[in-house]
Design a protein around this motif. Structure first.
Motif, PDB file in Angstrom:
ATOM      1  N   HIS A 186      69.713  69.353  33.333  1.00 40.72           N
ATOM      2  CA  HIS A 186      70.821  68.527  33.853  1.00 40.72           C
ATOM      3  C   HIS A 186      71.197  67.474  32.400  1.00 40.72           C
ATOM      4  O   HIS A 186      71.882  66.362  32.640  1.00 40.72           O
ATOM      5  CB  HIS A 186      70.637  67.720  34.642  1.00 40.72           C
ATOM      6  CG  HIS A 186      70.307  68.824  35.884  1.00 40.72           C
ATOM      7  ND1 HIS A 186      71.367  69.266  36.860  1.00 40.72           N
ATOM      8  CD2 HIS A 186      69.413  68.924  36.700  1.00 40.72           C
ATOM      9  CE1 HIS A 186      70.957  70.126  37.596  1.00 40.72           C
ATOM     10  NE2 HIS A 186      69.544  69.901  37.753  1.00 40.72           N
ATOM     11  N   THR A 202      68.942  65.024  31.534  1.00 45.65           N
ATOM     12  CA  THR A 202      68.290  63.888  32.068  1.00 45.65           C
ATOM     13  C   THR A 202      67.031  63.925  31.268  1.00 45.65           C
ATOM     14  O   THR A 202      66.323  65.007  31.409  1.00 45.65           O
ATOM     15  CB  THR A 202      68.118  63.504  33.464  1.00 45.65           C
ATOM     16  OG1 THR A 202      69.491  63.685  33.960  1.00 45.65           O
ATOM     17  CG2 THR A 202      67.628  62.371  33.606  1.00 45.65           C
ATOM     18  N   ARG A 215      70.092  58.942  44.545  1.00 44.50           N
ATOM     19  CA  ARG A 215      69.615  58.443  43.327  1.00 44.50           C
ATOM     20  C   ARG A 215      68.914  59.685  42.710  1.00 44.50           C
ATOM     21  O   ARG A 215      67.879  59.547  41.993  1.00 44.50           O
ATOM     22  CB  ARG A 215      68.325  57.513  43.322  1.00 44.50           C
ATOM     23  CG  ARG A 215      68.828  56.143  43.907  1.00 44.50           C
ATOM     24  CD  ARG A 215      69.913  55.287  43.168  1.00 44.50           C
ATOM     25  NE  ARG A 215      69.540  55.396  41.595  1.00 44.50           N
ATOM     26  CZ  ARG A 215      68.493  54.464  41.024  1.00 44.50           C
ATOM     27  NH1 ARG A 215      68.109  53.289  41.910  1.00 44.50           N
ATOM     28  NH2 ARG A 215      68.214  54.487  40.056  1.00 44.50           N
ATOM     29  N   ASP A 217      69.605  60.741  39.526  1.00 43.76           N
ATOM     30  CA  ASP A 217      69.351  60.321  38.249  1.00 43.76           C
ATOM     31  C   ASP A 217      67.926  60.149  38.100  1.00 43.76           C
ATOM     32  O   ASP A 217      67.350  60.569  37.510  1.00 43.76           O
ATOM     33  CB  ASP A 217      70.337  59.022  37.611  1.00 43.76           C
ATOM     34  CG  ASP A 217      70.169  57.946  38.481  1.00 43.76           C
ATOM     35  OD1 ASP A 217      69.767  58.103  39.664  1.00 43.76           O
ATOM     36  OD2 ASP A 217      70.360  56.850  38.167  1.00 43.76           O
ATOM     37  N   ARG A 273      65.630  63.265  39.042  1.00 43.77           N
ATOM     38  CA  ARG A 273      65.411  64.103  37.827  1.00 43.77           C
ATOM     39  C   ARG A 273      64.641  63.478  37.015  1.00 43.77           C
ATOM     40  O   ARG A 273      63.783  63.988  36.323  1.00 43.77           O
ATOM     41  CB  ARG A 273      66.726  64.434  37.475  1.00 43.77           C
ATOM     42  CG  ARG A 273      67.675  65.347  38.407  1.00 43.77           C
ATOM     43  CD  ARG A 273      68.948  65.630  38.148  1.00 43.77           C
ATOM     44  NE  ARG A 273      69.458  66.536  38.986  1.00 43.77           N
ATOM     45  CZ  ARG A 273      70.899  66.475  39.389  1.00 43.77           C
ATOM     46  NH1 ARG A 273      71.681  65.508  38.849  1.00 43.77           N
ATOM     47  NH2 ARG A 273      71.553  67.167  40.174  1.00 43.77           N
ATOM     48  N   ALA A 274      64.727  62.091  36.641  1.00 50.09           N
ATOM     49  CA  ALA A 274      64.026  61.654  35.464  1.00 50.09           C
ATOM     50  C   ALA A 274      62.697  61.596  35.735  1.00 50.09           C
ATOM     51  O   ALA A 274      61.810  61.674  34.870  1.00 50.09           O
ATOM     52  CB  ALA A 274      64.595  60.334  35.121  1.00 50.09           C
TER      53      ALA A 274
END
Length: 115
Positions: free
Chosen positions: A5, A7, A70, A72, A75-76
């Protein structure tokens, strides 16, 4: 490492998270961060366990993050299932990461490593 993605995926343990990134204040001594989803039954039990431990131990905060809201951060940090619990030290450094519903004794032991 970058995910599909785009990220940048972080290693998690040893990573430092701050209040702005979590959307909540960190505990004075340690913070229990829980990634949950709305229909996750073990997440509800985990919420109760972490809230009880945070209430028992002075200076420990509990932050619950809705994984769906969340993505983001999910994934992070490479969160693959809920509940996932991160134990942060006073500086926001991830000391322990665990997936699944924790036992109270395990949470208390993990806090011992964080403080």
């Amino acid at each position: 490492m970058t995910s599909e993605h785009g990220t940048r995926r972080r290693e998690a343990v040893g990573e430092v998270l701050d209040a702005a990134e979590l959307g909540a204040e960190l505990g004075e001594k340690a913070t229990l961060v829980q990634f949950s989803t709305a229909f996750c039954q073990p997440c509800r039990a985990t919420r109760r366990t972490l809230a009880e431990v945070a209430a028992m131990v002075e200076g420990v905060g509990h932050v619950e993050i809705d994984a769906e809201e969340r993505l983001d951060l999910v994934r992070a940090l490479g969160i693959a299932r809920t509940p996932t619990v991160l134990v942060l030290d006073r500086d926001g450094r991830i000391v322990i990461r665990a997936a699944g519903q924790p036992r109270r004794a395990d949470v208390i032991a993990a806090l011992g490593r964080a403080v």
